[in-house]
Design an enzyme around this catalytic site. Structure first.
Site, mmCIF file in Angstrom:
data_model
loop_
_atom_site.group_PDB
_atom_site.id
_atom_site.type_symbol
_atom_site.label_atom_id
_atom_site.label_comp_id
_atom_site.label_asym_id
_atom_site.label_seq_id
_atom_site.Cartn_x
_atom_site.Cartn_y
_atom_site.Cartn_z
ATOM 1 N N HIS A 176 0.783 -1.184 0.030
ATOM 2 C CA HIS A 176 -0.123 -0.120 -0.012
ATOM 3 C C HIS A 176 0.967 1.415 0.006
ATOM 4 C CE1 HIS A 176 -2.933 -2.645 2.339
ATOM 5 N NE2 HIS A 176 -3.197 -2.712 1.153
ATOM 6 N N LYS B 168 5.918 6.077 7.337
ATOM 7 C CA LYS B 168 5.274 5.086 8.413
ATOM 8 C C LYS B 168 6.422 4.713 9.550
ATOM 9 C CE LYS B 168 1.558 3.373 5.622
ATOM 10 N NZ LYS B 168 0.973 2.434 4.704
ATOM 11 N N TYR C 227 1.408 1.269 13.740
ATOM 12 C CA TYR C 227 1.996 2.018 13.061
ATOM 13 C C TYR C 227 1.622 3.539 13.209
ATOM 14 C CZ TYR C 227 -1.601 0.969 9.171
ATOM 15 O OH TYR C 227 -2.654 0.573 8.685
ATOM 16 N N ASP D 134 -6.584 -6.356 -2.078
ATOM 17 C CA ASP D 134 -5.271 -6.569 -2.489
ATOM 18 C C ASP D 134 -4.995 -7.417 -3.661
ATOM 19 O OD1 ASP D 134 -4.483 -4.671 -0.440
ATOM 20 O OD2 ASP D 134 -3.983 -6.242 1.240
#
Length: 187
Positions: free
Chosen positions: A62, A72, A132, A170
């Site tokens: 992603h 991130k 995250y 996905d």
């Protein structure tokens, strides 16, 4: 904390200082001041996320398109994951290359993924809780991804064939060769 450089500039593994005694352990999981000092620039995180997944779950790869791109800082607080960052910046000397690191509840490692990278992970333990921090808010209209199982990337997700669990979204991301990256490399 100790910063470990990887084969791709800007992608970093972070190991906290852990203090152990007969009661257990303590560590600072994040310090803005120390993070900025060690990184050499300021990154302000604005959103924290958490997911729980079972063995074989694969999430990714992603990213968010500009102007909603995200850096991130990720970690696994329960179980184990294989975490991967893929360079998707056009013109980058490491374009298409990836870094993979195992993050576990025992090693307490964190992984910093800068803007311009696709990110994903596979769950190696029966259950994993993954956290995250992001330096930009999630924007659904900027959501993007590339195929996790793109053989041209050479990623060993360490999940046996037939045991992968992917979301419908996905499963339908394009291969990197079919993808026109919105990210440009700035040296």
């Amino acid at each position: 904390m100790e910063i470990i450089k990887t084969s791709i500039d800007g992608v970093l593994i972070i190991e906290p200082r852990i203090f152990r005694d007969e009661r257990g352990y303590f560590f600072e999981s994040f310090s803005q001041r120390e993070f900025d000092e060690k990184l050499g620039r300021h990154i302000e995180f604005v959103q924290d996320n958490e997911s729980m997944s079972s063995y074989g779950v694969m999430r990714g790869l992603h990213f968010q398109r500009p102007p909603f791109t995200q850096s991130k800082l990720v970690r696994c607080v329960r179980g184990a994951v294989l975490d991967v960052a893929v360079d998707i910046r056009k013109g980058s000397p490491t374009y298409r290359q990836h870094v993979a690191v195992e993050l576990t509840e025992d090693n307490h490692r964190q992984f910093f993924i800068p803007r311009g990278f696709a990110h994903g992970f596979s769950v190696l333990s029966p259950v994993a809780v993954f956290q995250y921090k992001c330096d930009n808010f999630y924007a659904p209209q900027a959501d993007g991804g590339i195929q996790l199982c793109d053989d041209s990337l050479g990623i060993d997700w360490r999940i046996p064939a037939g045991r992968e669990i992917l979301s419908e979204k996905d499963k339908h991301h394009p291969l990197l060769a079919e993808f026109d990256s919105p990210f440009e490399f700035n040296s």
